[in-house]
Design a protein around this motif. Structure first.
Motif, PDB file in Angstrom:
ATOM      1  N   ASP A  86      12.190  53.840  64.738  1.00  9.71           N
ATOM      2  CA  ASP A  86      10.787  54.067  64.403  1.00  9.71           C
ATOM      3  C   ASP A  86      10.011  52.756  64.384  1.00  9.71           C
ATOM      4  O   ASP A  86       8.913  52.656  64.950  1.00  9.71           O
ATOM      5  N   TYR A 508      15.972  60.655  62.217  1.00  7.92           N
ATOM      6  CA  TYR A 508      14.766  60.843  63.016  1.00  7.92           C
ATOM      7  C   TYR A 508      14.911  62.120  63.835  1.00  7.92           C
ATOM      8  O   TYR A 508      15.972  62.755  63.859  1.00  7.92           O
ATOM      9  N   CYS A 509      13.875  62.469  64.538  1.00  8.19           N
ATOM     10  CA  CYS A 509      13.915  63.707  65.303  1.00  8.19           C
ATOM     11  C   CYS A 509      15.081  63.724  66.285  1.00  8.19           C
ATOM     12  O   CYS A 509      15.725  64.752  66.480  1.00  8.19           O
ATOM     13  N   GLN A 542      14.457  70.512  61.599  1.00  9.39           N
ATOM     14  CA  GLN A 542      13.749  69.685  62.581  1.00  9.39           C
ATOM     15  C   GLN A 542      12.302  70.164  62.725  1.00  9.39           C
ATOM     16  O   GLN A 542      11.367  69.356  62.759  1.00  9.39           O
ATOM     17  N   PHE A 546       9.272  67.655  61.796  1.00  6.78           N
ATOM     18  CA  PHE A 546       8.738  66.905  62.936  1.00  6.78           C
ATOM     19  C   PHE A 546       7.805  67.697  63.855  1.00  6.78           C
ATOM     20  O   PHE A 546       7.128  67.095  64.688  1.00  6.78           O
ATOM     21  N   TRP A 554       7.493  67.406  69.217  1.00  2.00           N
ATOM     22  CA  TRP A 554       8.000  66.960  67.923  1.00  2.00           C
ATOM     23  C   TRP A 554       7.759  65.460  67.771  1.00  2.00           C
ATOM     24  O   TRP A 554       8.052  64.678  68.689  1.00  2.00           O
ATOM     25  N   THR A 557       9.170  60.788  63.841  1.00  2.00           N
ATOM     26  CA  THR A 557       9.400  60.506  62.425  1.00  2.00           C
ATOM     27  C   THR A 557       8.685  61.545  61.571  1.00  2.00           C
ATOM     28  O   THR A 557       7.832  62.293  62.053  1.00  2.00           O
ATOM     29  N   THR A 558       8.983  61.519  60.302  1.00  2.00           N
ATOM     30  CA  THR A 558       8.311  62.426  59.375  1.00  2.00           C
ATOM     31  C   THR A 558       6.914  61.945  59.025  1.00  2.00           C
ATOM     32  O   THR A 558       6.085  62.723  58.553  1.00  2.00           O
ATOM     33  N   ARG A 567       2.737  57.141  63.875  1.00  2.00           N
ATOM     34  CA  ARG A 567       3.639  58.281  64.001  1.00  2.00           C
ATOM     35  C   ARG A 567       3.626  58.696  65.470  1.00  2.00           C
ATOM     36  O   ARG A 567       2.694  59.349  65.950  1.00  2.00           O
ATOM     37  N   LYS A 569       5.094  60.183  69.193  1.00  4.50           N
ATOM     38  CA  LYS A 569       5.764  61.327  69.795  1.00  4.50           C
ATOM     39  C   LYS A 569       6.276  60.870  71.164  1.00  4.50           C
ATOM     40  O   LYS A 569       5.501  60.632  72.075  1.00  4.50           O
TER      41      LYS A 569
END
Length: 723
Positions: A86, A508-509, A542, A546, A554, A557-558, A567, A569
């Motif tokens: 991330d 993480y995703c 998930q 996400f 998705w 990260t959250t 954040r 994608k």
């Protein structure tokens, strides 16, 4: 004297624990120090098997004079990109946007508010090769921070906002009902794009350096399966063969190196990454099915053997990587010995002649292209000298003709000498092993072993025992490791990393998506309801953590960590496929197992979101293109009902795997698992064996053809072209 990194678990951070630099790990202690001292942050991001990270450490971070400049004017922070993707992606986005390229080590200067000022990758200690020197940059930024701080801060604020705007588009207001998925013409255009980039002379795509991107190969194989066209398959088969015969493959110990620095696949960058082994195994297995050529299956098995031997922990998880650098055996024990690229893997002609009998050595020299002066055509840093990189320079038949020996004798010599070369090489200093266990990469490797369990029929000896280890058992053991060591049941959260008995870092995703992939492959190999159930639970988590309900796809990260400025994608299917790409594949499989309409809506919304890049730059998203191919081909279910270890069940399995069927979900149903499985998949509840024999049901959209116990009838049913 050790710095703060001595208390960390990351192998990469520990490599820097004895530097004279006063390193901090990424975290509030470092950020507070920057605020308290009013100094900018120097952020260095890399990973433990990164060659140029080692170079920069030796040249700059081990130099007391350079360390003094860093310590006096900056707060120095180290990040392991494999543990904290991330953080890495935020600043890689900045570096690529401002310099046009990226890589590791990544060097970025930040304000105490973590906003980037300037960045780059490797810097030599002083100016050379057209690159500014690290010391000069430190001095310039330090001077500017003291004399023109307001301008630096304003610039950092502005560039951060531009990046935030670029990666955070406003909602397009699309609804699942309005989502428009790209049509079949996009697949045709993508295949043409790969054909245009294909290297007809040496195989692969583009020019040097050549990286293995299995996502590209999986897409092309799916287009071959969907359309029946031969050209996509031939590009894949030739590329995989070139990789397997070239220097990128370890012909003594198995497995693949990171990439080829030249166009001919001759000279590798020697590090070995777990994610490469996993994805290449999948590509070779699919190539073996699509071609019927056992060569590809043999390479896959050889790679799996390497992973089992050298990258598997006692508890069942898989280690992350082996370094490119090691001590040359001739300098081992010398006080000033320095590690060098590929030293563990290189051979001199004299070594071969000493180790083998004259007739054997002649065969090996011819087969592997060994020359007295060395065989490395490109050696820009002068590291290889008179050494040789093993590659298949001549086939056994050509060697036999040259040496006037029977081909069978040549093949026998090459088989016999490999263990001897391996034993001799094992006496050399080994490359560093990155022994952390990463959840995401383990998910990929579980998928590879589980697929091998389906595709490769176990050879059996006369007493019925298996000659090769059970690939399914290896996959199950690794899945059990993730479940017991890296899944926090109380919080319903996957952890990212395990090392030295402890798990850390919320996943993480990609950790969720890749693990689900592995579990779905494991379910299709074993029929165990446990793995399907856990895959469904992980998919729900998930989605909760996400999923972007506004635009599809998705996030990586959250968004809960305030130190991560953006954040993001991920869309690009690079060395590893994007999490959204893998999630779409997973949900398509789950939708065709469970009939979950919400899963299919997420698939269509994400495919629709990717439509623009799929039509504009398909080569950037090959895994998502593979999903689009599956979407237009439709997916069928093949349910096999019967005891797992019975010959008639194995025969049905073998019939299914004799076809290349990337658009088929296999559902093994054993008597002991059927009650539990029927709770998850109600459509299999009434399926039974016919006349006491293992029985196959071929279904589309949960509507099944007449069941059959006859492999020939099953073969006929499976031979129908996909829709």
């Amino acid at each position: 004297m050790s710095n703060r990194l001595a208390y960390e678990s990351s192998p990469y951070l520990l490599q820097h624990a004895e530097n004279p630099v006063n390193w901090y790990p990424w975290g509030e202690e470092a950020f507070a120090a920057a605020r308290a001292t009013d100094r900018p942050i120097f952020l260095s991001i890399g990973y433990s098997t990164c060659h140029w990270c080692h170079v920069m450490e030796h040249e700059s971070f081990e130099d007391p004079a350079i360390a003094q400049v860093l310590n006096e004017h900056f707060v120095a922070v180290k990040v392991d990109r494999e543990e904290r993707p991330d953080v890495d992606r935020v600043y890689m986005t900045f570096v690529q946007a401002t310099t046009g390229s990226g890589g590791w080590p990544m060097s970025v200067w930040l304000t105490p508010a973590l906003k980037p000022i300037v960045g780059g990758t490797y810097f030599p200690p002083t100016s050379r090769w057209g690159r500014p020197g690290f010391v000069e940059i430190l001095q310039q930024i330090g001077d500017l921070w003291r004399s023109d701080r307001e301008r630096l801060v304003a610039s950092a604020d502005a560039v951060t906002e531009r990046l935030r705007d670029a990666v955070s588009p406003s909602s397009n207001g699309a609804t699942p009902e309005a989502a428009v998925v790209a049509g079949r013409e996009a697949l045709h255009d993508a295949t043409d794009a790969f054909r245009s980039a294909y290297d007809v002379r040496y195989a692969g795509f583009g020019d040097a350096p050549k990286f293995p991107r299995p996502s590209e190969l999986l897409f092309l194989l799916r287009e071959h399966a969907r359309t029946g066209e031969g050209a996509p398959r031939e590009m894949v088969l030739d590329t995989l063969r070139a990789m397997a015969l070239g220097g990128m493959r370890d012909h003594v110990g198995g497995g693949f190196h990171r990439y080829s620095v030249d166009a001919r696949w001759r000279v590798p960058h020697f590090e070995k990454m777990l994610y490469d082994q996993a994805q290449l195994v999948l590509a070779f297995l699919e190539a073996s099915q699509a071609s019927g050529d056992g060569f590809y299956a043999a390479v896959a098995e050889d790679t799996l053997a390497y992973v089992q031997r050298d990258l598997t922990a006692v508890e069942g998880g898989f280690f992350s990587a082996e370094d490119a650098d090691s001590l040359p055996p001739e300098t081992a024990g010398q006080p000033d010995a320095r590690k060098m690229e590929g030293a563990f893997y290189l051979w001199s002609e004299e070594e071969i002649n000493t180790l083998l009998e004259p007739d054997e050595a002649a065969i090996v020299r011819a087969a592997y292209g060994i020359e007295s002066s060395g065989n490395v055509p490109e050696d820009p840093h002068g590291e290889f000298g008179a050494k040789n990189i093993l590659y298949i320079a001549m086939s056994a038949e050509d060697v036999a003709a040259r040496e006037r020996r029977p081909p069978s004798e040549v093949a026998d010599v090459l088989r016999r000498i490999r263990p001897r070369l391996f034993a001799a090489r094992a006496k050399r200093p080994r490359p560093h092993l990155d022994d952390k266990v990463l959840t995401a990469w383990n998910g990929l490797m579980i998928a590879a072993f589980a697929r091998a369990a389906r595709v490769l029929e176990p050879e059996r000896t006369g007493d019925g025992s298996q000659e090769r280890p059970s690939y399914a058992a290896v996959a199950e053991r690794a899945a059990r490791f993730i479940l017991t060591r890296l899944w926090d049941e109380s919080r319903q959260v996957l952890q990212r990393r395990y090392r030295d008995g402890s798990a850390a870092i919320d996943g993480y995703c990609e950790d969720y998506a890749y693990t689900i992939w592995g579990l779905l492959e494991l379910f299709q190999a074993t029929g165990a309801a446990e793995w399907l159930n856990w895959a469904q639970r992980l998919q729900a988590r998930q989605d909760t953590l996400f999923w972007d309900a506004s635009n599809g796809g998705w996030f990586g990260t959250t968004g809960d960590d305030p130190s991560v400025l953006l954040r993001l994608k991920e869309d690009y299917d690079g060395a590893e496929p994007a999490p959204s790409s893998v999630a779409v594949m997973n949900l398509m499989a789950l939708a065709h197992l469970t009939g979950n309409a919400d899963a299919l809506q997420k698939v269509e919304l994400t495919l629709a979101r990717a439509g623009e890049v799929m039509t504009r730059a398909a080569r950037a998203v090959p895994f998502m293109m593979a999903n689009l191919s599956a979407y237009h081909a439709d997916i069928r279910q093949v349910v096999l009902v019967g005891p797992r270890d019975r010959d008639d069940m194995r025969l049905l399995f073998r019939t299914v795997t004799s076809f290349y069927q990337p658009f088929t979900v296999v559902v093994p149903v054993t008597p002991e698992e059927q009650p539990r499985l029927a709770e998850l998949l109600p459509f299999i509840a009434p399926m039974t064996m016919r006349d006491g024999r293992a029985t196959a049901y071929v279904c589309r959209n949960f509507t099944c053809d007449r069941p059959t116990t006859d492999p020939d009838q099953l073969r006929h049913a499976l031979g129908r072209a996909p829709l």
